[in-house]
Design a protein around this motif. Structure first.
Motif, PDB file in Angstrom:
ATOM      1  N   LYS A   1     -31.108 -21.604 -39.871  1.00  0.00           N
ATOM      2  CA  LYS A   1     -32.334 -20.902 -39.313  1.00  0.00           C
ATOM      3  C   LYS A   1     -33.686 -21.591 -39.378  1.00  0.00           C
ATOM      4  CE  LYS A   1     -33.611 -16.324 -37.469  1.00  0.00           C
ATOM      5  NZ  LYS A   1     -33.471 -15.009 -37.211  1.00  0.00           N
ATOM      6  N   GLY A   2     -34.310 -22.188 -38.197  1.00  0.00           N
ATOM      7  CA  GLY A   2     -35.611 -22.371 -38.403  1.00  0.00           C
ATOM      8  C   GLY A   2     -35.987 -24.028 -38.818  1.00  0.00           C
ATOM      9  N   ALA A   3     -34.576 -24.759 -38.904  1.00  0.00           N
ATOM     10  CA  ALA A   3     -34.709 -26.056 -39.367  1.00  0.00           C
ATOM     11  C   ALA A   3     -35.516 -26.763 -38.316  1.00  0.00           C
ATOM     12  CB  ALA A   3     -33.479 -26.680 -39.469  1.00  0.00           C
ATOM     13  N   SER A   4     -36.396 -27.546 -38.716  1.00  0.00           N
ATOM     14  CA  SER A   4     -37.205 -28.073 -37.478  1.00  0.00           C
ATOM     15  C   SER A   4     -37.344 -29.841 -37.771  1.00  0.00           C
ATOM     16  CB  SER A   4     -38.343 -27.462 -37.083  1.00  0.00           C
ATOM     17  OG  SER A   4     -39.293 -27.379 -38.252  1.00  0.00           O
ATOM     18  N   HIS A   5     -36.940 -30.108 -38.929  1.00  0.00           N
ATOM     19  CA  HIS A   5     -37.336 -31.676 -39.354  1.00  0.00           C
ATOM     20  C   HIS A   5     -35.963 -32.566 -39.597  1.00  0.00           C
ATOM     21  CE1 HIS A   5     -37.005 -29.510 -43.257  1.00  0.00           C
ATOM     22  NE2 HIS A   5     -36.639 -30.539 -43.548  1.00  0.00           N
ATOM     23  N   GLY A   6     -36.385 -33.757 -39.580  1.00  0.00           N
ATOM     24  CA  GLY A   6     -35.277 -34.652 -39.720  1.00  0.00           C
ATOM     25  C   GLY A   6     -35.102 -35.415 -38.677  1.00  0.00           C
ATOM     26  N   ASP A   7     -34.179 -36.336 -38.320  1.00  0.00           N
ATOM     27  CA  ASP A   7     -34.027 -36.735 -37.119  1.00  0.00           C
ATOM     28  C   ASP A   7     -33.599 -35.963 -36.180  1.00  0.00           C
ATOM     29  OD1 ASP A   7     -34.188 -39.379 -38.543  1.00  0.00           O
ATOM     30  OD2 ASP A   7     -32.120 -40.111 -38.214  1.00  0.00           O
ATOM     31  N   ALA A   8     -34.065 -36.480 -34.861  1.00  0.00           N
ATOM     32  CA  ALA A   8     -33.962 -35.481 -33.675  1.00  0.00           C
ATOM     33  C   ALA A   8     -33.670 -36.287 -32.388  1.00  0.00           C
ATOM     34  CB  ALA A   8     -35.264 -34.657 -33.449  1.00  0.00           C
ATOM     35  N   ILE A   9     -32.733 -35.866 -31.518  1.00  0.00           N
ATOM     36  CA  ILE A   9     -32.805 -36.447 -30.169  1.00  0.00           C
ATOM     37  C   ILE A   9     -33.540 -35.476 -29.270  1.00  0.00           C
ATOM     38  CG2 ILE A   9     -30.993 -37.110 -28.408  1.00  0.00           C
ATOM     39  CD1 ILE A   9     -28.961 -37.874 -30.272  1.00  0.00           C
ATOM     40  N   GLY A  10     -34.277 -36.123 -28.386  1.00  0.00           N
ATOM     41  CA  GLY A  10     -35.189 -35.516 -27.516  1.00  0.00           C
ATOM     42  C   GLY A  10     -34.701 -35.803 -26.059  1.00  0.00           C
ATOM     43  N   VAL A  11     -35.001 -34.813 -25.303  1.00  0.00           N
ATOM     44  CA  VAL A  11     -34.633 -34.842 -23.986  1.00  0.00           C
ATOM     45  C   VAL A  11     -35.868 -34.441 -23.099  1.00  0.00           C
ATOM     46  CG1 VAL A  11     -32.969 -34.534 -21.909  1.00  0.00           C
ATOM     47  CG2 VAL A  11     -32.074 -34.557 -24.359  1.00  0.00           C
ATOM     48  N   SER A  12     -36.151 -35.208 -21.945  1.00  0.00           N
ATOM     49  CA  SER A  12     -37.060 -34.861 -20.992  1.00  0.00           C
ATOM     50  C   SER A  12     -36.269 -34.301 -19.799  1.00  0.00           C
ATOM     51  CB  SER A  12     -37.958 -35.863 -20.719  1.00  0.00           C
ATOM     52  OG  SER A  12     -38.915 -35.824 -19.571  1.00  0.00           O
ATOM     53  N   TRP A  13     -35.531 -35.238 -19.076  1.00  0.00           N
ATOM     54  CA  TRP A  13     -34.667 -34.659 -18.097  1.00  0.00           C
ATOM     55  C   TRP A  13     -33.471 -35.489 -17.814  1.00  0.00           C
ATOM     56  CZ3 TRP A  13     -33.920 -38.741 -15.244  1.00  0.00           C
ATOM     57  CH2 TRP A  13     -35.095 -39.809 -15.188  1.00  0.00           C
ATOM     58  N   PHE A  14     -32.482 -34.550 -17.038  1.00  0.00           N
ATOM     59  CA  PHE A  14     -31.298 -35.313 -16.684  1.00  0.00           C
ATOM     60  C   PHE A  14     -30.973 -35.257 -15.321  1.00  0.00           C
ATOM     61  CE2 PHE A  14     -27.167 -34.216 -15.161  1.00  0.00           C
ATOM     62  CZ  PHE A  14     -26.035 -35.057 -15.855  1.00  0.00           C
ATOM     63  N   GLU A  15     -30.540 -36.449 -14.845  1.00  0.00           N
ATOM     64  CA  GLU A  15     -30.498 -36.622 -13.367  1.00  0.00           C
ATOM     65  C   GLU A  15     -29.065 -37.025 -12.977  1.00  0.00           C
ATOM     66  OE1 GLU A  15     -34.132 -38.396 -10.721  1.00  0.00           O
ATOM     67  OE2 GLU A  15     -32.430 -40.126 -10.971  1.00  0.00           O
ATOM     68  N   ILE A  16     -28.822 -36.555 -11.809  1.00  0.00           N
ATOM     69  CA  ILE A  16     -27.241 -36.826 -11.313  1.00  0.00           C
ATOM     70  C   ILE A  16     -27.413 -37.293  -9.832  1.00  0.00           C
ATOM     71  CG2 ILE A  16     -26.913 -34.468 -10.737  1.00  0.00           C
ATOM     72  CD1 ILE A  16     -23.836 -35.126 -11.308  1.00  0.00           C
ATOM     73  N   GLU A  17     -26.852 -38.282  -9.334  1.00  0.00           N
ATOM     74  CA  GLU A  17     -27.229 -38.874  -8.060  1.00  0.00           C
ATOM     75  C   GLU A  17     -25.678 -39.116  -7.326  1.00  0.00           C
ATOM     76  OE1 GLU A  17     -29.165 -42.394  -5.449  1.00  0.00           O
ATOM     77  OE2 GLU A  17     -29.198 -42.366  -7.593  1.00  0.00           O
ATOM     78  N   GLY A  18     -25.448 -38.593  -6.202  1.00  0.00           N
ATOM     79  CA  GLY A  18     -24.075 -38.733  -5.633  1.00  0.00           C
ATOM     80  C   GLY A  18     -23.573 -37.684  -4.619  1.00  0.00           C
ATOM     81  N   PRO A  19     -22.199 -37.608  -4.501  1.00  0.00           N
ATOM     82  CA  PRO A  19     -21.248 -38.343  -4.720  1.00  0.00           C
ATOM     83  C   PRO A  19     -21.236 -39.880  -3.911  1.00  0.00           C
ATOM     84  CG  PRO A  19     -20.440 -36.679  -3.124  1.00  0.00           C
ATOM     85  CD  PRO A  19     -22.045 -36.602  -3.402  1.00  0.00           C
ATOM     86  N   PHE A  20     -20.618 -40.769  -4.401  1.00  0.00           N
ATOM     87  CA  PHE A  20     -20.197 -42.056  -4.077  1.00  0.00           C
ATOM     88  C   PHE A  20     -18.570 -42.436  -3.660  1.00  0.00           C
ATOM     89  CE2 PHE A  20     -24.597 -42.440  -5.777  1.00  0.00           C
ATOM     90  CZ  PHE A  20     -25.158 -42.905  -4.646  1.00  0.00           C
ATOM     91  N   ALA A  21     -18.129 -43.150  -2.879  1.00  0.00           N
ATOM     92  CA  ALA A  21     -16.941 -43.249  -2.638  1.00  0.00           C
ATOM     93  C   ALA A  21     -16.323 -44.303  -3.854  1.00  0.00           C
ATOM     94  CB  ALA A  21     -16.513 -43.878  -1.442  1.00  0.00           C
ATOM     95  N   THR A  22     -17.115 -45.375  -4.361  1.00  0.00           N
ATOM     96  CA  THR A  22     -16.740 -46.192  -5.414  1.00  0.00           C
ATOM     97  C   THR A  22     -17.678 -46.231  -6.514  1.00  0.00           C
ATOM     98  OG1 THR A  22     -18.059 -48.021  -4.459  1.00  0.00           O
ATOM     99  CG2 THR A  22     -15.901 -47.616  -3.349  1.00  0.00           C
ATOM    100  N   GLU A  23     -17.013 -46.773  -7.605  1.00  0.00           N
ATOM    101  CA  GLU A  23     -17.718 -46.978  -8.830  1.00  0.00           C
ATOM    102  C   GLU A  23     -18.979 -47.647  -8.517  1.00  0.00           C
ATOM    103  OE1 GLU A  23     -16.642 -47.570 -13.510  1.00  0.00           O
ATOM    104  OE2 GLU A  23     -15.256 -48.562 -11.914  1.00  0.00           O
ATOM    105  N   GLU A  24     -19.043 -48.722  -7.740  1.00  0.00           N
ATOM    106  CA  GLU A  24     -20.524 -49.412  -7.223  1.00  0.00           C
ATOM    107  C   GLU A  24     -21.352 -48.537  -6.985  1.00  0.00           C
ATOM    108  OE1 GLU A  24     -16.945 -51.753  -7.968  1.00  0.00           O
ATOM    109  OE2 GLU A  24     -17.444 -50.383  -6.256  1.00  0.00           O
ATOM    110  N   CYS A  25     -21.160 -47.570  -6.523  1.00  0.00           N
ATOM    111  CA  CYS A  25     -21.942 -46.371  -6.007  1.00  0.00           C
ATOM    112  C   CYS A  25     -22.973 -46.882  -4.905  1.00  0.00           C
ATOM    113  CB  CYS A  25     -22.972 -45.797  -7.084  1.00  0.00           C
ATOM    114  SG  CYS A  25     -22.201 -45.066  -8.311  1.00  0.00           S
ATOM    115  N   VAL A  26     -22.132 -47.482  -3.762  1.00  0.00           N
ATOM    116  CA  VAL A  26     -23.123 -48.079  -2.717  1.00  0.00           C
ATOM    117  C   VAL A  26     -22.921 -46.858  -1.429  1.00  0.00           C
ATOM    118  CG1 VAL A  26     -23.187 -49.988  -1.019  1.00  0.00           C
ATOM    119  CG2 VAL A  26     -22.239 -50.468  -3.273  1.00  0.00           C
ATOM    120  N   PRO A  27     -23.963 -46.708  -0.907  1.00  0.00           N
ATOM    121  CA  PRO A  27     -23.857 -45.460   0.091  1.00  0.00           C
ATOM    122  C   PRO A  27     -23.206 -46.097   1.275  1.00  0.00           C
ATOM    123  CG  PRO A  27     -26.291 -45.988  -0.827  1.00  0.00           C
ATOM    124  CD  PRO A  27     -25.346 -47.047  -1.200  1.00  0.00           C
TER     125      PRO A  27
END
Length: 836
Positions: A342-368
């Motif tokens: 509890k309260g651990a706040s130092h050491g290596d960290a992974i930070g995140v600002s935002w997460f984004e998802i765009e879709g859906p697309f019909a193929t893996e190439e994600c061409v509209p």
């Protein structure tokens, strides 16, 4: 696989190994030996232990008889032949036969065995009634329905493992329950791949991890909720980070990502993230190691794994994956530990600002604007779809088991009888992997024809016909007749070996042209298919079963004894990738079979480099890394994956590892332990070593004789812990079970002793010397690998009658030192592969 059961590794006696003796015996089977010799031999040397009173190992040779029409009976006699020829039977404490008696017995046994097996082959073929197993079924549906994202195998019952693999005809059965499950799986697959719904328009949704980011992205200056376009979102590069120095909750519960979701399809995923080091004062710097994260669904299906950009500014990572409607999303910190308190706040960290998802697309190439999806086209071609109404004159569409369940769409056909015939004929030819006879086509078409007459929507009528195809024996079973395979059957056998799926158009065209009957034509397809990415299916499935890597997640390293591995999914996944990459390199470069036990390289990433104590490796990607001359690594036998599946998470066992080496690597598995053999409980207090416990366990003569064969290979691997890291000493829990001065609940205990003496009397002091010992028997390493590849390729174990052909394959592969590609190529060109 009808391999010899004698567990000796190197046989330095005058008696040949069983496989070689069987080949030699072929030339002397015609010697006229009296049938009485066999019975006299059995009476004098065998019936004392294997009579009808209390037969040892359940083998009653007095009443066994010889049934040339029964494969199981022939396998029993083959086992007797092998154990006698290898010198294992009669046992050491019994009278040994004179050389002339032994030779006469083996000659008299060998001839009827060989004749019986060959007669069975002529009448029924080697492989009888083989069908698709769940893995093959899923890959086949993915390719047939143009749906590489389809997951269906878990809905089917697993097939038992026979001769080491689950695609062997001998172990396959089809009951009413199984057929019902195949029918259900076919319905689910068709429903999911129809994607019968209005074509969705891609949209972008961004989730901010910080409260400030969430507020500014959703409200205007007056506090009114708004929806910013993507260009405006990109301008909101806020210096707001949410940094995690441990998993947000614990190792099993990552950070949940709140999204509105969307219809099933391919999506682009983007994450603005960073990897930093925080000191106790909150100052930031670059981490000394690379960090990995991934996005997975709530069902633990990993969508994408990525290296987190190091540095205060971070960066944006992007990947593409298929997401089903309703999938929840989690952000998993693969290289960050569970909560540090509890309260651990130092050491290596992974930070995140935002997460984004765009879709859906019909193929893996994600061409509209590429809807409808390829899977829809695989079922309905270019036919359009529209909203159903009563004015159509058709019955209301049936509810689908997919995200189109809430819509009432229908496929529109101006001429449903003609379209149904056209679509079904094409579908059946691909599904059946051969030309379709008119009578069988009409039987399947009748499902759709009657439904069309009954005013069902076109897709519901076709759904009935498609399901009938996917549940028919012509789809589920391989079409093979005894004797030489025709071109279409040969195309299927090659495709299901290398791709675990149906042939593609080019392979079918080669079959139609009769090109596969020649060595040149068959090899051209062999080489082409191995360069296709789908060959990774062969690598994964074969290696997973051969080396038992499917069990790699069955155990978890103990949290107290091995906290550095506890719930480390990243290292487990990486370990399997290493073994598969090594096997792939062996296949592509035709590396010698000795690579199984020795190599001057490893295929690793940064996490595995930490385990192996190798420097200079950064990132999650597997790559080739040269080994120092004194490294204990090299070869598959010291891969992390192998060392993990031969341990239980709490302790290592020389017995488990010894049996694994004897069976999986050398093909000389020991017999089953006696019913009262018992087991050894790990001593987590460190009072005794496993060697000392085994010494007590093996006090009886029956146990000692087996452990003399089994334990030495296991002792050689004792220098590797439950995850494969090198160790000099065992670990034990601390005296009071509480953390010590360093915070760990374990302490170093007794010293590891990796020395041993083989059953032939050859001593070794560590893994280096034991590896040299294994390399002296390259022929047996190659023979075992050839046997297993042949079984996997043909769906039938290697029997007494196959041994001459296997030896011929190995002989041709000698110039490459039994290179993996050369051995596999020899199998494909052999009569074993080209005949049923």
């Amino acid at each position: 696989m009808d391999r010899q059961h004698h567990p000796k590794i190197l046989k330095k006696t005058s008696i040949l190994p069983a496989a070689a003796l069987a080949i030699t015996s072929v030339s002397i089977f015609h010697v006229n030996a009296s049938p009485a010799n066999t019975e006299l031999f059995l009476e004098r040397y065998c019936w004392d232990c294997h009579d009808d009173a209390k037969p040892k190992a359940g083998l009653n040779l007095m009443d066994l008889g010889f049934d040339s029409t029964n494969p199981h009976n022939l396998q029993e006699w083959t086992r007797v032949f092998d154990r006698v020829s290898a010198g294992e039977m009669p046992p050491k404490d019994k009278e040994k036969p004179a050389t002339q008696d032994l030779e006469a017995f083996l000659q008299e046994m060998g001839n009827p065995l060989l004749e019986a097996w060959n007669k069975l082959y002529k009448e029924k073929g080697r492989t009888i009634g083989r069908r698709l197993n769940p893995v093959e079924y899923e890959h086949t549906l993915r390719d047939l329905l143009q749906a590489p994202w389809l997951e269906i195998k878990e809905t089917l019952p697993p097939d038992p493992t026979v001769h080491g693999f689950d695609n062997v005809a001998e172990g396959q059965e089809v009951s009413y329950v199984q057929m019902a499950q195949f029918l259900e799986a076919a319905g689910i697959a068709i429903d999911r791949t129809m994607l019968l719904r209005p074509d969705p328009k891609p949209k972008t949704e961004r989730t901010w991890f910080s409260e400030k980011g969430r507020h500014l992205s959703k409200r205007d200056a007056n506090g009114k909720k708004i929806k910013l376009p993507k260009k405006e979102l990109d301008k909101l590069e806020l210096p707001e980070w949410v940094d995690f120095t441990s998993q947000p909750n614990n190792a099993q519960t990552p950070r949940h990502i709140k999204t509105e979701g969307g219809k099933s399809g391919y999506y682009k995923f983007r994450v603005r993230c960073r990897a930093v080091h925080k000191d106790e004062d909150g100052n930031l710097s670059d981490p000394k190691k690379g960090h990995v994260a991934w996005i997975n669904t709530g069902a633990n299906r990993i969508l994408g794994t990525f290296d987190v950009p190091s540095g205060i500014q971070g960066g944006v990572v992007e990947f593409t994956a298929w997401k089903y409607e309703g999938d929840s999303l989690d952000f998993f910190l693969a290289t960050i530990d569970a909560p540090q308190g509890k309260g651990a706040s130092h050491g290596d960290a992974i930070g995140v600002s935002w997460f984004e998802i765009e879709g859906p697309f019909a193929t893996e190439e994600c061409v509209p604007d590429q809807w409808p999806a390829p899977s829809y086209k695989a079922l309905f071609g270019d036919l359009p779809k529209e909203e159903w109404t009563e004015k159509s004159g058709l019955r209301e569409p049936q509810r689908l088991q997919s995200d189109g369940a809430d819509t009432k769409m229908m496929v529109v056909s101006e001429d449903p009888h003609q379209d149904s015939a056209r679509l079904l004929r094409s579908f059946m030819e691909k599904a059946y992997r051969r030309p379709v006879e008119e009578a069988e086509f009409q039987r399947r078409l009748s499902f759709a024809t009657e439904a069309i007459k009954d005013k069902l929507c076109f897709q519901d009528a076709m759904r009935l016909a498609y399901k009938a195809v996917l549940c028919s024996p012509d789809f589920l079973y391989f079409s093979e007749d005894p004797g030489k395979l025709d071109d279409y059957a040969l195309a299927s056998r090659l495709s299901y070996l290398l791709w675990r799926s149906l042939p593609d158009d080019e392979l079918i065209a080669a079959a139609k042209a009769g090109k596969l009957q020649s060595d040149q034509g068959l090899l051209a397809q062999f080489d082409r298919m191995l360069t296709n990415p789908k060959s990774s299916r062969f690598v994964s499935d074969f290696v997973g079963q051969w080396l038992n890597l499917r069990a790699v997640s069955n155990t978890t390293p103990d949290q107290d004894l091995y906290p550095e591995y506890f719930c480390d999914t990243h290292v487990v996944i990486s370990s399997v990738e290493e073994t598969e990459a090594t096997f792939k390199k062996m296949l592509v470069e035709d590396l010698p079979v000795s690579t199984v036990v020795d190599s001057d390289f490893v295929m690793i990433n940064e996490r595995l480099a930490e385990v192996y104590q190798l420097d200079g490796v950064r990132g999650k990607e597997i790559r080739e890394v040269p080994l120092p001359a004194d490294s204990p690594r090299g070869g598959l036998i010291t891969n992390t994956s192998v060392l993990k599946v031969t341990a239980n998470g709490l302790a290592t066992s020389p017995v488990l590892r010894g049996v694994w080496v004897l069976d999986r690597i050398l093909g000389t598995p020991p017999g089953d332990p006696p019913p009262a053999a018992g087991s050894i409980d790990p001593d987590t207090r460190g009072a005794t070593t496993v060697r000392e416990q085994l010494a007590k366990h093996s006090t009886s003569e029956s146990c000692a004789s087996c452990h003399a064969y089994i334990d030495p290979p296991g002792f050689a691997l004792e220098s590797f812990d439950v995850m494969g890291a090198w160790r000099e000493k065992y670990r034990a829990v601390t005296a009071n079970g509480r953390p010590g001065p360093d915070g760990n609940r374990y302490t170093e205990a007794l010293k590891v002793d990796p020395s041993g003496t083989t059953v032939e009397g050859e001593s070794f002091k560590d893994i280096h010397e034991f590896r040299k010992y294994l390399l002296k028997n390259e022929d047996q390493l190659a023979r075992n690998l050839a046997d297993r590849l042949t079984t996997f390729a043909t769906g039938s174990g290697v029997t007494f009658a196959d041994r001459a052909l296997v030896e011929g394959i190995l002989k041709k592969a000698e110039p490459s030192k039994h290179g993996l590609r050369s051995v596999l190529k020899g199998i494909v060109l052999s009569d074993l592969f080209r005949s049923k």
